[in-house]
Design a protein around this motif. Structure first.
Motif, mmCIF file in Angstrom:
data_model
loop_
_atom_site.group_PDB
_atom_site.id
_atom_site.type_symbol
_atom_site.label_atom_id
_atom_site.label_comp_id
_atom_site.label_asym_id
_atom_site.label_seq_id
_atom_site.Cartn_x
_atom_site.Cartn_y
_atom_site.Cartn_z
ATOM 1 N N GLU A 43 38.250 39.990 -11.415
ATOM 2 C CA GLU A 43 38.986 38.683 -11.154
ATOM 3 C C GLU A 43 40.446 38.513 -12.248
ATOM 4 N N ASN A 53 42.146 39.369 -4.864
ATOM 5 C CA ASN A 53 42.775 38.911 -4.356
ATOM 6 C C ASN A 53 43.858 39.330 -2.720
ATOM 7 N N SER A 55 44.832 40.375 0.104
ATOM 8 C CA SER A 55 44.542 40.035 2.180
ATOM 9 C C SER A 55 43.712 41.002 2.580
ATOM 10 N N SER A 57 41.714 43.177 0.940
ATOM 11 C CA SER A 57 40.712 42.860 0.399
ATOM 12 C C SER A 57 39.464 42.266 0.984
ATOM 13 N N ASN A 58 40.162 41.431 1.126
ATOM 14 C CA ASN A 58 39.278 40.228 1.995
ATOM 15 C C ASN A 58 39.863 40.906 3.593
ATOM 16 N N LYS A 59 39.908 41.354 4.141
ATOM 17 C CA LYS A 59 39.407 41.940 5.130
ATOM 18 C C LYS A 59 38.303 42.637 5.153
ATOM 19 N N ALA A 61 35.727 42.952 2.464
ATOM 20 C CA ALA A 61 34.770 42.280 2.033
ATOM 21 C C ALA A 61 34.204 41.806 3.478
ATOM 22 N N ASN A 62 34.984 40.829 3.893
ATOM 23 C CA ASN A 62 34.406 40.648 5.665
ATOM 24 C C ASN A 62 34.009 41.962 6.902
ATOM 25 N N ILE A 68 32.913 37.183 -1.071
ATOM 26 C CA ILE A 68 33.535 36.712 -2.260
ATOM 27 C C ILE A 68 32.852 35.612 -2.939
ATOM 28 N N LYS A 70 33.606 32.349 -5.228
ATOM 29 C CA LYS A 70 34.363 31.383 -6.241
ATOM 30 C C LYS A 70 33.807 31.909 -7.581
#
Length: 71
Positions: A43, A53, A55, A57-59, A61-62, A68, A70
């Motif tokens: 990051e 960062n 969206s 990537s977040n999907k 990872a979820n 993820i 902090k």
């Protein structure tokens, strides 16, 4: 156990899932879990920050159940 090498190329199995809406593969999920300790380092890299960062990537990872951190 060998020391983890932080290499963003290890996450290449995830690129199709991050760049599209395709579900991540099993190899993507295993690489995410393996490289998770490197996420904050990635990051901080201006070339990788946008991917980390995004969206999608977040999907991914979820989907893979990889939290993820902090940073």
């Amino acid at each position: 156990m060998a020391a983890l090498t932080c290499n963003p190329m290890e996450l290449s199995p995830c690129m199709s899932a991050i760049l599209s809406s395709a579900p991540p593969s099993a190899s993507c999920c295993s690489k995410l879990k393996e490289q998770q300790p490197c996420f904050c380092q990635y990051e901080k890299n201006p070339q990788l920050k946008g991917y980390m960062n995004s969206s999608n990537s977040n999907k991914v990872a979820n989907f893979c159940e990889v939290p993820i951190p902090k940073c």
